[in-house]
Design an enzyme around this catalytic site. Sequence first.
Site, short mmCIF file in Angstrom:
data_model
loop_
_atom_site.label_atom_id
_atom_site.label_comp_id
_atom_site.label_asym_id
_atom_site.label_seq_id
_atom_site.Cartn_x
_atom_site.Cartn_y
_atom_site.Cartn_z
N ASP A 31 0.77 -1.22 -0.07
CA ASP A 31 0.01 0.01 0.04
C ASP A 31 0.87 1.24 -0.20
OD1 ASP A 31 1.29 -0.36 2.57
OD2 ASP A 31 -0.91 -0.15 3.58
N HIS A 234 22.11 -0.89 -19.47
CA HIS A 234 21.32 -0.07 -18.20
C HIS A 234 21.70 -0.99 -17.03
CE1 HIS A 234 18.36 1.21 -21.58
NE2 HIS A 234 19.31 2.19 -21.36
N ASP A 251 26.11 7.14 -15.82
CA ASP A 251 25.50 7.64 -16.57
C ASP A 251 24.23 8.26 -15.71
OD1 ASP A 251 23.19 8.26 -18.33
OD2 ASP A 251 23.47 6.68 -19.67
N ASP A 262 21.05 14.33 -18.98
CA ASP A 262 21.42 13.10 -19.39
C ASP A 262 22.88 13.16 -19.54
OD1 ASP A 262 21.45 10.43 -19.98
OD2 ASP A 262 20.38 10.58 -21.64
N HIS A 341 24.02 0.90 -29.80
CA HIS A 341 22.77 1.71 -29.20
C HIS A 341 23.02 3.21 -30.24
CE1 HIS A 341 25.53 4.25 -27.10
NE2 HIS A 341 26.00 3.33 -26.50
N HIS A 345 19.60 11.07 -28.57
CA HIS A 345 18.08 11.00 -28.69
C HIS A 345 17.61 12.31 -28.09
CE1 HIS A 345 18.11 10.72 -24.16
NE2 HIS A 345 19.24 9.70 -24.56
N HIS A 352 14.13 10.55 -22.76
CA HIS A 352 14.00 9.95 -24.23
C HIS A 352 12.85 10.75 -24.68
CE1 HIS A 352 16.13 6.10 -23.20
NE2 HIS A 352 17.11 7.08 -23.30
N GLU A 378 26.37 10.32 -27.60
CA GLU A 378 26.61 9.66 -26.61
C GLU A 378 27.32 8.29 -27.22
OE1 GLU A 378 23.28 7.56 -24.19
OE2 GLU A 378 22.14 9.04 -25.06
N TYR A 382 31.99 -0.95 -25.77
CA TYR A 382 31.83 -1.96 -24.89
C TYR A 382 32.65 -3.22 -25.24
CZ TYR A 382 28.32 1.84 -24.68
OH TYR A 382 27.56 3.05 -24.52
N ARG A 400 31.42 5.23 -22.37
CA ARG A 400 30.60 6.25 -23.14
C ARG A 400 30.69 7.41 -22.60
NH1 ARG A 400 26.35 3.45 -21.90
NH2 ARG A 400 25.27 4.82 -20.22
N GLU A 402 28.82 11.15 -22.65
CA GLU A 402 27.43 11.82 -23.17
C GLU A 402 27.30 13.19 -22.56
OE1 GLU A 402 23.91 9.74 -21.53
OE2 GLU A 402 22.73 10.60 -23.05
N1 GLY Z 1 20.53 7.25 -19.78
C1 GLY Z 1 19.55 6.98 -20.57
C2 GLY Z 1 20.35 7.46 -22.02
O1 GLY Z 1 21.62 7.69 -21.86
O2 GLY Z 1 19.85 7.15 -22.95
MN MN Z 2 22.56 8.56 -20.37
MN MN Z 3 21.03 9.17 -23.23
#
Ligand code: GLY
Ligand code: MN
Ligand code: MN
Length: 436
Positions: A31, A234, A251, A262, A341, A345, A352, A378, A382, A400, A402
Amino acid sequence: MRSQLKRFIEQLDDNSVAIIPAAHEKTRSYDTEYKFRQDSDFRYLTGFPEPDAIAVITPGAKRPYTLYVRPRDPLMETWFGRRQGVEGAVKNYGADKAYPIERFAADLGKIMDGKDVLYYRFAADNELDRTLLGYFTEQRVRRLKSAYPPHTIKDPTIITGEMRLHKSAAEAKLMQKAADIAAEAHVLAMRSVKPGMNESQVEALMEAYMKDQGASGVAYNSIIGGGDNATILHYVENNMPLKDGDLLLIDAGAEYEGYASDITRTFPVNGKFTKAQREVYDVVLDVQKKCVDFTVVGNTHLKRQEYSIELLTEGMKQLGLLKGKTRDLIKKKAYLKYYMHGVGHWLGLDVHDAGRYYVDQQAKQSRPYAVGMVLTVEPGIYVPPDDRSAPAKYRGIGIRIEDDVLVTKDGNVNLTAKVTKEADEIEALMASDKRK
Ligand code: GLY
Ligand code: MN
Ligand code: MN
């Protein structure tokens, strides 16, 4: 009325009605609920912060904006928090009319009968879907001759998506603030990380800083991946000790006034890149900078992705991860093993963010960048820890980098430039007094 709502109304068909729901609370355990977050479209149009509300918008009407909201209720408010009620919806949020949410279903005839077009996004709110279908079912059964239900249903997010894709100056300012807070949190992490710390401590440190600086919290679950955890895109467990000699990929972004940042940075836990780490890092950094420069008016989203693939494939060849002709490697999608990837975005209220990536329905024409769009950049490499085809020295390395970029009339602004990405500067920062 908010200017966003005004502009939305201007784009609706004549003789139509739009029904836009707020988010609902979501159960976390038995709850107790997750912390509430408003639906991004609903927030964008209305600014109303509470769950279980519905905006009904009727263009052409003298009073086009109605909010259905949770009514004031002293007992509920004592237990679960303050409510605006119908009075607050009108007084504080500019609704022309407001009613208790409980009335909504019974009002549907009044809302929809005789309208040609209904703007509603089906399959996003099951309960509301059922309520609307109940209205249509009743209409079919009764076969009213006097007033027909809407014959056309349109998805309002086509309009809101376009609107949200092009940020106003006021929105860009909020996004800069979201970016600044997250950038400072990344700098704090670089200054604080030491071998033996746990990933969870880094997460706690950064999130505390973000809230301290006025963010409502993180914009998405932070990814704090030490060593080969960085090769899991992720990775959100964030509960392992950080080892001397490993890299740490973070990240993490902040949410400020609803807007997301981001940011990803990858740096050595002990403050000094190994030769092998630095080799991969410099490849990714070079690609990242080139892709930032590519994020300008006129270049398309697809072209940028292809550009990143071309550059990273070259880089992978240079590192000895791939062998062969670049053209063939791209054709075979050989890069997917190490770069799986997109290069970025849209970014906005959602991390996103809303807005289509193609300008036509057949997904044939990629959208060219335009002033006011915000994008992430980004690229990453890897190398799986068990990849026997990769040089041993690179196995388990995940990198990465970004940034968040606002497209402007004369290029772009890197909103997250406050946190360095130059390897030498990272090392210098990490060697500063805090670490001794
Ligand atoms: N943190 C999610 C992305 O980089 O798209
Ligand atoms: Mn990110
Ligand atoms: Mn991102």
